[in-house]
Write a protein that holds these residues in place. Sequence first.
Motif: not given
Length: 376
Positions: A332-335
């Motif tokens: 998943p992309p960074g949050e």
Amino acid sequence: MTRSPASPLPPPKERRRLREAASLSQAQLAARMGVSRHTVRAWESGRTVPRGSRLEAYAQLLAELAAEPAVPEVPAVPAVPTVPTTSAVTAASAASAELLSTLVDPEPADSPLTPAQAFDALYAFCAPALVRQAYLLTGRRELARESVERAFQQAWQRWPEVAVDPDPAGWVRAVAYDYALSPWHRFRPRYRHPEPPPANASDRALLDVLLALPPSYRRTLVLFDGVGLGLPETAAETEASTPAAANRLLHAREEVATRLPELSDPAVLHRRLAELASAERLRAARPPVVRGGSERRARFWTRAAIAFTAALIGATALTARTAPTHYEPPVPPGEKVRGVPPRAAPGPLSARELKLRKKLREELVSGPERLVPEAG
């Protein structure tokens, strides 16, 4: 359809029985009635019924045949014309149909024809005339020969179907016409340049008029005025309605009569078409050569289909072998995390920090004293 009560006709099967009992072929009966063999075949199959004077003449002829004593049928061997023309196609079709009937006749025969013999008989009677008809359609000698060979090769590949067809000559003729008039030939390098025209000036003029007609009009004109088919048969072979075929024929005749007024008479046009078709030396290949080419083409496409199937199976097996066995979710992309103070950049040094830095720079050797080497 309504039938005239003054001249009733027997059922279609009875019409055929009376003709066969009198030892008459469809071509002979057509010659006596002044119509084509295809028209007689339509009458005997019940598809059409004669009208007017032809109805009276046909009913009278059948009555005469019914009154005559039955004559034992003697099979006649049709003569092969030395120079086949378009006017000989009807007789050739009748002869080929009679030869093929010995193969598919349910009654046992003394010496039935083999499939190869029946095919050779059909090819020998129909191929020379079909090559000349294809030349009228295309104006190219090599394309005319190729069209007829491809048509008979396809007929040999589907021979069980062609052998039981009511009109095998018509089946082959339709395939040859479709191949000859295919628009894809214009993209072939060998057919981009025109062939030498006929030597006779009148033949050149007639061929130019034919090639200037639309393909559907040209085909209708050749079938009706060249081959001699009836209008319903011409419409059926060109896949058009009878009024549409009649309109095409009329427009084609008008175009020919406009450019060549001497051919305004249909009888003269028929004769000139036969002369033009017979003027060129067009020879068809031998029947064994055509059958051999058909078998080689069938083997080639069979092997190509097998190779394609094997390649497809191999690609499917390779895909199944290298495909992942379980699902791996993507990263998943960074949050952005909330509550963490941002990193601050270094600010100005204080007075204590400045004093310390000055002291360190004045020392000769940096670091603790215990680590400074002593001179020996």
